[in-house]
Design an enzyme around this catalytic site. Structure first.
Site, PDB file in Angstrom:
ATOM      1  N   GLY A  45       0.783  -1.386  -0.026  1.00  0.00           N
ATOM      2  CA  GLY A  45      -0.044   0.141  -0.020  1.00  0.00           C
ATOM      3  C   GLY A  45       0.977   1.234  -0.013  1.00  0.00           C
TER       4      GLY A  45
ATOM      5  CD  GLU B 144       1.896   0.517   7.212  1.00  0.00           C
ATOM      6  OE1 GLU B 144       1.716   0.430   6.043  1.00  0.00           O
ATOM      7  OE2 GLU B 144       1.767  -0.645   7.835  1.00  0.00           O
ATOM      8  CG  ASP B 145      -0.818   1.594   3.418  1.00  0.00           C
ATOM      9  OD1 ASP B 145      -0.535   1.162   4.539  1.00  0.00           O
ATOM     10  OD2 ASP B 145      -1.606   0.978   2.611  1.00  0.00           O
TER      11      ASP B 145
ATOM     12  N   GLY C  13      -3.129  -0.607  14.385  1.00  0.00           N
ATOM     13  CA  GLY C  13      -1.939  -0.406  14.879  1.00  0.00           C
ATOM     14  C   GLY C  13      -1.316  -1.910  15.142  1.00  0.00           C
ATOM     15  CE  LYS C  14      -3.118  -9.235  15.765  1.00  0.00           C
ATOM     16  NZ  LYS C  14      -4.109  -9.901  15.618  1.00  0.00           N
ATOM     17  CB  THR C  15       0.688  -4.202  10.834  1.00  0.00           C
ATOM     18  OG1 THR C  15      -0.910  -4.661  10.375  1.00  0.00           O
ATOM     19  CG2 THR C  15       1.414  -4.846   9.927  1.00  0.00           C
ATOM     20  CG  LEU C  16       3.465  -0.303  11.602  1.00  0.00           C
ATOM     21  CD1 LEU C  16       3.222   1.422  11.691  1.00  0.00           C
ATOM     22  CD2 LEU C  16       4.649  -0.709  10.876  1.00  0.00           C
TER      23      LEU C  16
ATOM     24  CE  LYS D 160      -9.700   3.002   8.140  1.00  0.00           C
ATOM     25  NZ  LYS D 160     -10.203   1.746   7.821  1.00  0.00           N
TER      26      LYS D 160
ATOM     27  CG  ASP E 159      -5.763  -3.645  -1.793  1.00  0.00           C
ATOM     28  OD1 ASP E 159      -5.261  -3.365  -0.912  1.00  0.00           O
ATOM     29  OD2 ASP E 159      -6.079  -5.089  -2.046  1.00  0.00           O
TER      30      ASP E 159
HETATM   31  P1  5GP Z   1      -3.596  -2.393  11.291  1.00  0.00           P
HETATM   32  O1  5GP Z   1      -2.482  -3.504  11.802  1.00  0.00           O
HETATM   33  O2  5GP Z   1      -2.970  -0.923  11.778  1.00  0.00           O
HETATM   34  O3  5GP Z   1      -5.022  -2.706  11.852  1.00  0.00           O
HETATM   35  O4  5GP Z   1      -3.688  -2.563   9.714  1.00  0.00           O
HETATM   36  C1  5GP Z   1      -2.888  -1.751   9.163  1.00  0.00           C
HETATM   37  C2  5GP Z   1      -3.208  -2.392   7.446  1.00  0.00           C
HETATM   38  O5  5GP Z   1      -4.654  -2.722   7.311  1.00  0.00           O
HETATM   39  C3  5GP Z   1      -2.755  -1.364   6.456  1.00  0.00           C
HETATM   40  O6  5GP Z   1      -1.336  -1.493   6.060  1.00  0.00           O
HETATM   41  C4  5GP Z   1      -3.756  -1.743   5.263  1.00  0.00           C
HETATM   42  O7  5GP Z   1      -3.143  -2.692   4.423  1.00  0.00           O
HETATM   43  C5  5GP Z   1      -5.079  -2.391   6.192  1.00  0.00           C
HETATM   44  N1  5GP Z   1      -6.000  -1.290   6.054  1.00  0.00           N
HETATM   45  C6  5GP Z   1      -6.458  -0.822   7.557  1.00  0.00           C
HETATM   46  N2  5GP Z   1      -7.404  -0.039   7.087  1.00  0.00           N
HETATM   47  C7  5GP Z   1      -7.667   0.029   5.701  1.00  0.00           C
HETATM   48  C8  5GP Z   1      -8.555   0.779   4.756  1.00  0.00           C
HETATM   49  O8  5GP Z   1      -9.253   1.684   5.232  1.00  0.00           O
HETATM   50  N3  5GP Z   1      -8.315   0.731   3.368  1.00  0.00           N
HETATM   51  C9  5GP Z   1      -7.257  -0.287   2.950  1.00  0.00           C
HETATM   52  N4  5GP Z   1      -7.385  -0.312   1.885  1.00  0.00           N
HETATM   53  N5  5GP Z   1      -6.729  -0.942   3.836  1.00  0.00           N
HETATM   54  C10 5GP Z   1      -6.837  -0.903   5.036  1.00  0.00           C
END
Ligand code: 5GP
Length: 177
Positions: free
Chosen positions: A48, A102-103, A108-111, A134, A162
């Site tokens: 992303g 990051e996109d 926040g779980k991934t990071l 978010k 995407d």
């Molecule tokens: P986290 O681990 O912070 O919950 O999620 C991060 C990842 O979730 C992002 O890198 C992305 O790939 C995906 N993601 C979360 N929200 C969105 C969204 O609104 N649109 C898209 N396309 N991907 C999202």
């Protein structure tokens, strides 16, 4: 507001191209100031972040390095949750000034799961630049050092992001109607 369809869902314009590019310029200006003479290594997380990383990098006037990595999660053997591993990280991070690109940060779980792996390599510093955040979706608090836009907890596509593989090429960011 012009609406578009990606797969089966309708999206409307949320952030126009000029608004995104203006904000990317502002973030780059901050980084140019903060990192003058420090030669940071940007680690952009695929897929992303490719468009944000590219536009941000073009606006830098300091010496800087860039690499792209992919994160893969798998369920650990213990109940500690997902373990995140990286693909493509060839640089040795010891003593480097690292900026993660990051996109979007959602829960926040991934990071949160990935940062300890990077810290293990003892970089000199580690900061995070994310185009979108978010804030209401946060489950794993993170220190976000450069944030493009704080957005509501609604699904977005475009500018690298995407929906089921499509929409990454859109120049603007669209929000689910
Ligand atoms: P986290 O681990 O912070 O919950 O999620 C991060 C990842 O979730 C992002 O890198 C992305 O790939 C995906 N993601 C979360 N929200 C969105 C969204 O609104 N649109 C898209 N396309 N991907 C999202």
């Amino acid at each position: 507001m012009p609406a578009i369809t990606v797969h089966d869902k309708s999206f409307e314009t949320y952030l126009p191209e000029e608004t995104i590019l203006q904000r990317v310029k502002e973030i780059a200006a901050e980084i140019n100031k903060d990192y003058a003479g420090r030669r940071p290594l940007f680690i952009a997380i695929l897929n992303g972040s490719f468009m944000f990383a590219s536009d941000l990098f073009k606006q830098l006037n300091i010496e800087a390095e860039l690499c792209f990595i992919k994160l893969a999660s798998y369920k650990g053997m213990k109940s500690s949750g997902n373990v995140v591993t990286s693909i493509g990280l060839e640089d040795d991070l010891f003593n480097k000034e690292v900026i993660i690109v990051e996109d979007i940060v959602d829960t926040g779980k991934t990071l949160h799961n990935f940062l300890p792996k990077l810290m293990h390599q003892q970089p000199k510093s580690l900061k995070i630049a994310t185009l979108l955040h978010k804030a209401d979706a946060t489950e794993y608090p993170l220190q976000l050092d450069y944030v493009g836009f704080s957005i509501p907890n609604k699904f977005v596509v475009g500018y690298g992001l995407d929906y089921d593989g499509l929409g990454r090429n859109l120049k603007e960011i669209y929000q689910l109607v």
